[in-house]
Design a protein around this motif. Structure first.
Motif, short mmCIF file in Angstrom:
data_model
loop_
_atom_site.label_atom_id
_atom_site.label_comp_id
_atom_site.label_asym_id
_atom_site.label_seq_id
_atom_site.Cartn_x
_atom_site.Cartn_y
_atom_site.Cartn_z
N ALA A 1 0.82 -0.90 0.01
CA ALA A 1 0.31 -0.13 -0.04
C ALA A 1 1.08 1.62 -0.50
O ALA A 1 0.12 2.48 -0.83
CB ALA A 1 -0.78 0.39 1.51
N SER B 1 -1.82 5.73 3.11
CA SER B 1 -2.03 3.80 3.15
C SER B 1 -2.16 3.56 4.63
O SER B 1 -2.12 3.68 5.49
CB SER B 1 -0.16 3.68 3.09
N SER C 1 -5.57 -9.00 -2.95
CA SER C 1 -5.28 -7.83 -3.75
C SER C 1 -5.94 -6.79 -4.58
O SER C 1 -6.82 -7.98 -6.02
CB SER C 1 -3.67 -7.78 -4.34
N CYS D 1 -4.72 -4.97 -0.55
CA CYS D 1 -3.39 -4.52 -1.09
C CYS D 1 -2.12 -5.77 -0.45
O CYS D 1 -2.30 -6.65 0.21
CB CYS D 1 -1.79 -3.10 -0.98
N ALA E 1 -3.30 -1.74 3.30
CA ALA E 1 -4.58 -1.39 2.50
C ALA E 1 -4.39 -0.02 2.19
O ALA E 1 -3.36 0.55 2.50
CB ALA E 1 -5.91 -1.84 3.55
N LEU E 2 -5.30 0.29 1.40
CA LEU E 2 -5.05 1.57 0.58
C LEU E 2 -6.02 2.73 1.14
O LEU E 2 -7.22 1.84 0.28
CB LEU E 2 -4.49 1.87 -0.72
#
Length: 318
Positions: free
Chosen positions: A226, A258, A267, A283, A287-288
């Protein structure tokens, strides 16, 4: 002191304005030929040309400066530009994001100095601002250097630094570096005028190259961590614009942050898309949280507004 200026985009125009405002005489401006732009693809002058024309500064727009160009038209225009420079009364040339290579025949006429948006020798080449953000550099800056035939290899005349903040994009950093470079080049020209400046060779260690940005780089791979994806989104804002696909629709991603929390989801899977959590995507690591998005033909919108018109819950970015 009389200064010929060579540059094309807004980054260069900021420097041209500063040199002109400082009282240096500018007998000639070199800039790239007008390019098609906008929906009608009408020819548009560069930001540098617009300023020069508005202030009555002569402009030349050769396709090339290389006297040995294989294309006859380019060779003819290069010869005409060379003769024009030789006939022009000037003391130095300032180059900023010109877009054409200056051959030895040009460099030999008068001293040439360049405004480069990095801390040389890091990020020599075409896209130093993008690459600094993409690589996670904590700082960057501007180097004013003497030009030689090598790619951004000349000795340094002045260097100044600025931090890269966690929210900086190429757009915000570009504007900051353009203003820095404009002030710095005026300082350097003033010192050159009084012959009180020293050129320092670049260090041999720490050389990196900032390759030109290819559009295909902006297609995000959510198997990456991320933090890396977040940097890419900031680096590719405003050009070429990071993007990913949801159910065949290409979505531009303009802002993100992020998150360290990992998810068992594959993903690219959207693991949240609501007013409370925002848009969160799994990700390759972490995670984003996407904060600003744009669908085809639409406006750039904050995540909370975007999900009102585009369902993302349960979807997957590819």
């Amino acid at each position: 002191m009389k200064v010929v200026f060579a540059g094309t985009p807004e980054f260069a125009a900021v420097a041209l304005r500063a040199i002109h405002a400082a009282g240096f005489e500018i007998p000639l401006v070199l800039t790239q030929p007008d390019r098609p732009a906008g929906r009608g693809l009408h020819l548009q002058p560069s930001a540098v040309k617009q300023y020069a024309v508005a202030h009555g500064i002569p402009v030349a727009q050769p396709l090339s400066l290389r006297l040995d160009a294989k294309d006859p038209q380019r060779a003819q225009e290069a010869q005409a530009a060379h003769e024009l420079l030789c006939a022009t009364d000037y003391d130095a040339m300032v180059v900023a994001a010109y877009g054409l290579i200056l051959p030895r025949s040009t460099l030999d006429i008068k001293p040439c100095i360049n405004i480069h948006g990095s801390l040389l020798p890091r990020w020599r080449g075409a896209a130093p601002i993008h690459r600094a953000i993409e690589s996670g550099d904590h700082e960057t800056g501007v180097t004013i250097m003497q030009m030689e035939e090598g790619l951004d290899t000349g000795p340094m005349l002045l260097i100044e630094r600025t931090p890269i903040g966690p929210q900086d994009t190429t757009a915000t950093l570009h504007d900051r570096l353009a203003a820095m470079g404009a002030g710095m080049v005026v300082k350097v020209l003033s010192k050159m005028e009084h012959d009180v400046i020293e050129a320092v060779p670049q260090p041999e260690a720490g050389v990196t190259y900032a390759a030109k940005i290819a559009k295909e780089e902006a297609a995000l791979d959510f198997t990456l961590p991320a933090r890396e994806l977040g940097r890419k989104i900031r680096a590719f804002n405003p050009f070429p614009g990071a993007h990913a696909t949801v159910n065949g629709t290409v979505i531009k991603l303009w802002g993100a942050e992020s998150l360290d929390a990992d998810s068992a989801a594959p993903s690219g899977q959207v693991i949240a898309a609501d007013a409370q959590h925002g848009i969160v995507v799994a990700c390759g690591g972490g995670a984003l949280r996407l904060t600003e998005l744009q669908k085809p033909g639409g406006k750039r919108l904050p995540a909370a507004e975007f999900i009102k018109g585009f369902a993302l819950e349960g979807q997957r970015f590819t």
